[in-house]
Write an enzyme that holds these catalytic residues in place. Structure first.
Site, mmCIF file in Angstrom:
data_model
loop_
_atom_site.group_PDB
_atom_site.id
_atom_site.type_symbol
_atom_site.label_atom_id
_atom_site.label_comp_id
_atom_site.label_asym_id
_atom_site.label_seq_id
_atom_site.Cartn_x
_atom_site.Cartn_y
_atom_site.Cartn_z
ATOM 1 N N LYS A 112 -12.500 -2.211 6.609
ATOM 2 C CA LYS A 112 -12.088 -2.803 7.735
ATOM 3 C C LYS A 112 -12.701 -2.616 8.936
ATOM 4 C CE LYS A 112 -8.743 -3.617 4.557
ATOM 5 N NZ LYS A 112 -8.324 -4.461 3.759
ATOM 6 N N TRP A 145 0.878 -1.299 -0.092
ATOM 7 C CA TRP A 145 0.090 -0.177 0.051
ATOM 8 C C TRP A 145 0.732 1.310 -0.010
ATOM 9 C CZ3 TRP A 145 -3.958 -1.738 -1.797
ATOM 10 C CH2 TRP A 145 -4.501 -3.056 -1.504
ATOM 11 N N ASP A 160 -1.885 6.693 6.327
ATOM 12 C CA ASP A 160 -3.167 5.759 5.785
ATOM 13 C C ASP A 160 -3.239 4.544 6.792
ATOM 14 O OD1 ASP A 160 -4.657 3.815 4.626
ATOM 15 O OD2 ASP A 160 -2.934 3.346 3.079
#
Lengths: 354, 354
Positions: free
Chosen positions: B191, B100, B167
């Site tokens: 999530k 990511w 993030d």
């Protein structure tokens, strides 16, 4: 009792779709898991995505013609900038038929020169401009097929020999068109397709790869095509409900069937607007939208009475947009004819009372 | 029976939230309309949006500190480019802890010079780099707090006196942190917060307005702030479910409570990984994620037996990401302790059998 839902969007969806969607939230595919808590890479959801993509192409008659269907994030508002990011080298032509065209033009101006080929701003967008010329040296021509706010709809699209881009957010899947005349069609889901949160993009691959700028991955159509619309985690639930709605439409008989129903609904309501001396339509008759009918009371002192009456009749979402005022009856695919009849009944009751 | 859902995302959500969400699809607020067919400008949905935004700030302890909470389209992948679009003038510093971070760096490079301050690529990202220096002349420092794929998590964030961007897609709302050390936090919902299709952005307004480039409206944080996160039609359903999940978390006792449960779950599983001679962990011990535990069998010939056993125990989503292989147990907020116990039981049963 379920309300008569004339909301302009997000808007009414088929009852059977809502029922299935509700069940999938607690138990999807009888697998004892919710649709929204499984991996988007799992077979059950990949099947949903593939089914939704192929149904979209099938219903539009665009299978095996070089088109790809994508379900992207960001709403049509993101398409305003993505079309320009991906297609605009120097100059593009835009038809301005109201708020949404205007916003599309604003975003595109960041990427090149925009020629506004015509505008109906002079009459607060109550008609569709005609007889305009589209320059031949533009990268593409962009128009908005239906204008939710003003209640106008393009009946005859201009013949343009270049790349044709159309924002069909509010009337896709509602009427028969030769969709193969367009190279890029986009539509936010929340009218005739599904809940807010996903946007359908139908794109002819051959128009891509012709701009020089670097395109961020999430804004690059090619990236999404190459990843089968799964470059990042897609909006699982809005895409699932869109698939259910497209299945519902296919089972009914597709666009040819729903177009007939939509014509019946529009005829019923516009006939009443024209007949009933208490009401007047907003849009030019030849440009009237079959999705959103805009109208007003001739005598504004009846407003309170009328508003009370339609609310008592379990009608929802009839207030016009602030740019136009009055009333707006949105009659998307899932709205049954009897809901329009319920509205017409109230209009006639008002006439008797007044 | 409900499965033990270890899916890495989209992932398990609280049962009570799924139940309420399912009901809202057929009848929202007992108003005889579905949540997904009402106007996003109607009071019932504006209330949902405002409630979700204020709950996010409240749970993070960021009320009245100059922060705004936004629910945007496009996933964290869109934030990779939006952070750079809005904040990057010349140079930014990124910590590379895996897939990511790597993607975030790739997008940011389109907008300026990127200094990779450290990377754990040398060991396939199985640890968090430490002791690196962040240049003082960068526009911002960016890091990824938790790495779902590799199972690592930053325990101590570097002290950086400039703009801090993080993030937190996969561990927001899971542990206590001084969130006010960050100027921009973003997190895809799927999530610890809700279904896929919306992204939470927490931003300190004062960091904006410092780049020279023109920013398309949908990519401009300022535009979304000025429109109270309603610049275009928001992803109604994902935001509603996020609101329900944040309410659930608040009622439980907020982050301090859930952190204790998350610590219990992580301790239970990592202790078993370390104790059981059949298994070995993937991530460096001091950097182990409390959200995603990555591990493998020491003897791969047991794979088939183990896979059959955990599937029979109604465990779902345990396969590791292809970049790492083996197994990954994702233990997000909504996963109950007894699901971890069910997995540990299977691991111990395998030990007895093998």
């Amino acid at each position: 009792m379920k309300k008569h839902n004339f909301s302009a969007g997000p808007c009414i969806l088929p009852e059977s779709v809502l029922q299935k969607a509700s069940e999938a939230i607690v138990n999807f595919n009888n697998d004892n898991l919710s649709l929204i808590e499984i991996s988007h890479r799992s077979k059950p959801f990949v099947d949903v995505m593939e089914n939704a993509r192929s149904l979209a192409l099938e219903l539009l008659g665009l299978e095996n013609k070089g088109y790809k269907a994508l379900f992207l994030h960001g709403g049509a508002s993101t398409q305003f900038l993505m079309t320009a990011y991906n297609l605009l080298n120097k100059k593009a032509a835009y038809l301005n038929t109201g708020t949404w065209s205007d916003k599309a033009i604003k975003e595109a101006k960041l990427f090149g020169e925009i020629v506004e080929v015509a505008s109906s701003k002079d009459k607060n967008f109550n008609y569709i401009p005609k007889g305009y010329k589209i320059p031949t040296d533009v990268d593409y021509f962009h128009c908005t097929s239906n204008n939710t706010i003003f209640g106008t709809q393009i009946k005859n699209f201009p013949e343009f020999n270049g790349v044709n881009v159309c924002d069909m957010s509010s009337d896709i899947f509602s009427r028969q068109l030769d969709f193969s005349k367009f190279d890029l069609i986009y539509a936010g889901a929340q009218k005739n397709m599904g809940p807010a949160g996903t946007t359908l993009v139908i794109i002819k691959e051959e128009i891509l790869g012709k701009v020089n700028r670097a395109i961020p991955s999430m804004l690059d159509y090619k990236v999404h095509i190459d990843k089968d619309s799964m470059f990042n985690t897609p909006a699982v639930f809005p895409i699932y409900v869109s698939m259910l709605t497209l299945e519902w439409l296919k089972e009914l008989g597709g666009i040819p069937f729903i177009e007939k129903v939509n014509n019946q609904k529009a005829t019923l309501l516009y006939n009443e607007i024209d007949r009933n001396p208490l009401f007047k339509g907003y849009a030019a008759k030849e440009d009237r939208s079959h999705m959103n009918a805009t109208f007003n009371l001739v005598d504004h002192s009846l407003t309170e009475t009328f508003d009370t009456m339609w609310k008592e009749a379990q009608i929802n979402g009839l207030n016009g947009h602030r740019s136009v005022g009055g009333y707006r009856a949105s009659m998307y695919n899932a709205l049954p004819l009897f809901s329009v009849q319920a509205l017409v009944d109230v209009m006639q009751e008002l006439e008797r009372k007044a």
